[in-house]
Design an enzyme around this catalytic site. Structure first.
Site, PDB file in Angstrom:
ATOM      1  N   ARG A 279       0.917  -1.186  -0.083  1.00  0.00           N
ATOM      2  CA  ARG A 279       0.032   0.060   0.288  1.00  0.00           C
ATOM      3  C   ARG A 279       0.852   1.273  -0.172  1.00  0.00           C
ATOM      4  O   ARG A 279       0.622   2.250  -0.684  1.00  0.00           O
ATOM      5  CB  ARG A 279      -0.864   0.106   1.295  1.00  0.00           C
ATOM      6  CG  ARG A 279      -1.840  -1.104   1.027  1.00  0.00           C
ATOM      7  CD  ARG A 279      -2.843  -1.233   2.589  1.00  0.00           C
ATOM      8  NE  ARG A 279      -3.219  -0.121   3.106  1.00  0.00           N
ATOM      9  CZ  ARG A 279      -3.147   0.575   4.438  1.00  0.00           C
ATOM     10  NH1 ARG A 279      -2.871  -0.683   5.369  1.00  0.00           N
ATOM     11  NH2 ARG A 279      -3.647   1.217   4.898  1.00  0.00           N
TER      12      ARG A 279
ATOM     13  N   SER B 180      -5.843  -3.106   9.009  1.00  0.00           N
ATOM     14  CA  SER B 180      -4.514  -3.153   9.143  1.00  0.00           C
ATOM     15  C   SER B 180      -4.103  -3.051  10.775  1.00  0.00           C
ATOM     16  O   SER B 180      -3.529  -3.793  11.449  1.00  0.00           O
ATOM     17  CB  SER B 180      -3.771  -2.284   8.486  1.00  0.00           C
ATOM     18  OG  SER B 180      -2.479  -1.925   8.962  1.00  0.00           O
TER      19      SER B 180
HETATM   20  N1  URA Z   1      -0.773   2.164  10.812  1.00  0.00           N
HETATM   21  C1  URA Z   1      -1.246   0.851  10.523  1.00  0.00           C
HETATM   22  O1  URA Z   1      -0.639  -0.076  11.207  1.00  0.00           O
HETATM   23  N2  URA Z   1      -1.528   0.575   9.381  1.00  0.00           N
HETATM   24  C2  URA Z   1      -2.208   1.507   8.313  1.00  0.00           C
HETATM   25  O2  URA Z   1      -2.880   1.259   7.472  1.00  0.00           O
HETATM   26  C3  URA Z   1      -1.757   2.783   8.775  1.00  0.00           C
HETATM   27  C4  URA Z   1      -1.364   3.237   9.787  1.00  0.00           C
END
Ligand code: URA
Length: 436
Positions: A173, A188
């Protein structure tokens, strides 16, 4: 992973056209991507389809579960005290974890703070603690459990075994313009917290110029989404939306934030840091069912534990348990410069992002994952919004190991501080609380 193999192009097309992925399809996709069966280019395309079309509640819950299932789960069952953790979406000068974990442990909780390193303008908790000589943050799962049992809190790295699919997806990403998607961010973060095994979680969702989500509406949506995921997975979750327009406390950097955290644990912390720590702590105590939450003034009890040495003593014990020396002097930066006030008046605002970026450029942060960070570089806010200042008086102090970035940082920060004839209106740091 399901034995059935799906046609990835078909799944991408369906998501692109606003369709729905089934539980089996999501499980397969996450497993197949984690094991290398689905290549990055196909997953990147699917992530972009999710970026534009979102995920519905069932897809979101299943994606989170599949990411948790891609690795191991820390076993925190059977600890003698209730587990509760805090996660912040990241802010400038945000050293709350360093104070909050020992504070909650000092009033009867078990706090497994699995944290990350900094990338970009917001610092990382582990980088800060690693400024302490000897401190180790790469603990094995059995070491995590043992420190938790002995001390009541641990602040260490989330091991590679926790939610590995998220690790791989996040890296993808990061390079495909798909980080800023609320369902992807929420799943996430929550997959890592679910894999960590805590029973309760308080989320600090930052809003403002120094935050990942500058806009209140989007921050609220992120908070609500994470609270819904946690609740659905049996994790008691609350989110606080908190202001991040100016640095939290006065210190921004690694060692300098440890120093300010120790002062706060000794009852001498800046008002904003204490206010936020106590607000988050009271919510954690309530979720964990601690005795202090039953008091008529839980915040007052927490403030007392910051002033009477209980929280400090747990912090020192945690540092020792992680092989650090709590009495060793912290490294100091040899080169310093001041940013001074152009006029007499009150500091009206101080752009958190600009201060964070300056600290990062001075060496406190990293540009690439593998870069080292300086334990001593950073910015000290000698004046904060609301405080009076005379023309020519110092407002910011910049510190670095190397003199080269100092002059450009002074120039950058001159535009970051606004001074006016009146102080700004006082505002609470906590904007909203989101409960299930
Ligand atoms: N922190 C995370 O762990 N994941 C994300 O997608 C964005 C910030």
């Amino acid at each position: 992973m399901s034995a059935r193999r799906y046609e990835v192009v078909e799944l991408i097309r369906r998501k692109r056209d606003g369709g729905h992925l089934s539980d089996e399809e999501i499980d397969w996709l996450v497993g197949a991507y984690a094991s290398g069966l689905v290549p990055d280019y196909q997953m990147a395309s699917l992530l972009m389809a999710v970026f534009f079309n979102g995920l519905d509640r069932t897809e979101l819950g299943r994606l989170t579960s599949a990411m948790v299932a891609s690795g191991e789960r820390l076993d925190l069952e059977g600890l003698s005290r209730p587990t509760v953790d805090k996660h912040s979406t990241g802010g400038v000068g945000d050293k709350v974890s360093l104070v909050l974990a020992p504070l909650l442990a000092s009033v009867g909780a078990c706090v497994p703070q699995l944290s990350g390193r900094g990338l970009g303008h917001t610092g990382g908790t582990l980088d800060k603690l690693e400024a302490i000589p000897g401190f180790r943050s790469d603990l094995s799962p059995s070491e995590v459990r043992s420190v938790l049992e002995r001390v009541g809190c641990v602040i260490c790295a989330a091991g590679a075994g926790l939610a590995p699919a998220d690790r791989k997806l996040y890296a993808l990403r990061d390079v495909t313009g798909t980080v800023e998607s609320i369902p992807l961010i929420a799943s996430s973060i929550m997959s890592k917290k679910l894999a960590e095994g805590t029973a309760a979680l308080v989320l600090d969702v930052k809003v403002g110029t120094g935050a990942f989500m500058p806009d209140l509406g989007r921050a609220r949506e992120l908070g609500e989404t994470m609270v819904a995921i946690g609740t659905e997975h049996g994790l008691r979750t609350t989110a606080l939306l908190t202001r991040m327009d100016e640095p939290l406390g006065r210190a921004v950097g690694n060692g300098v934030e440890v120093e300010e955290s120790v002062a706060t644990l000794s009852g001498d912390g800046p008002a904003d840091l204490v206010e936020l720590t106590v607000a988050l702590g009271a919510e954690m105590a309530s979720l964990a069912g601690l005795e202090v939450a039953e008091s008529s003034d839980p915040g007052g009890e927490l403030r007392a534990a910051l002033c009477d040495g209980r929280a400090l003593s747990v912090f020192r014990e945690m540092v020792r348990a992680q092989t650090g020396d709590p009495d060793a002097p912290l490294p100091t930066a040899p080169h310093r410069r001041l940013v001074t006030a152009r006029a007499r008046g009150f500091v009206r605002s101080m752009d958190a992002r600009q201060v964070g970026v300056a600290a990062w450029r001075l060496g406190a942060g990293r540009g690439k994952k593998e870069d080292p960070v300086s334990p001593s570089a950073g910015v000290i806010c000698l004046r904060k919004p609301g405080e009076p200042v005379e023309a020519g008086e110092p407002v910011l102090e910049l510190r670095a190991d190397d003199p080269a970035p100092l002059d450009p940082a002074v120039e950058q920060l001159e535009g970051a501080v606004e001074i006016g004839p009146e102080p700004p209106a006082a505002r609470s740091l906590v904007l909203e609380v989101i409960r299930p």
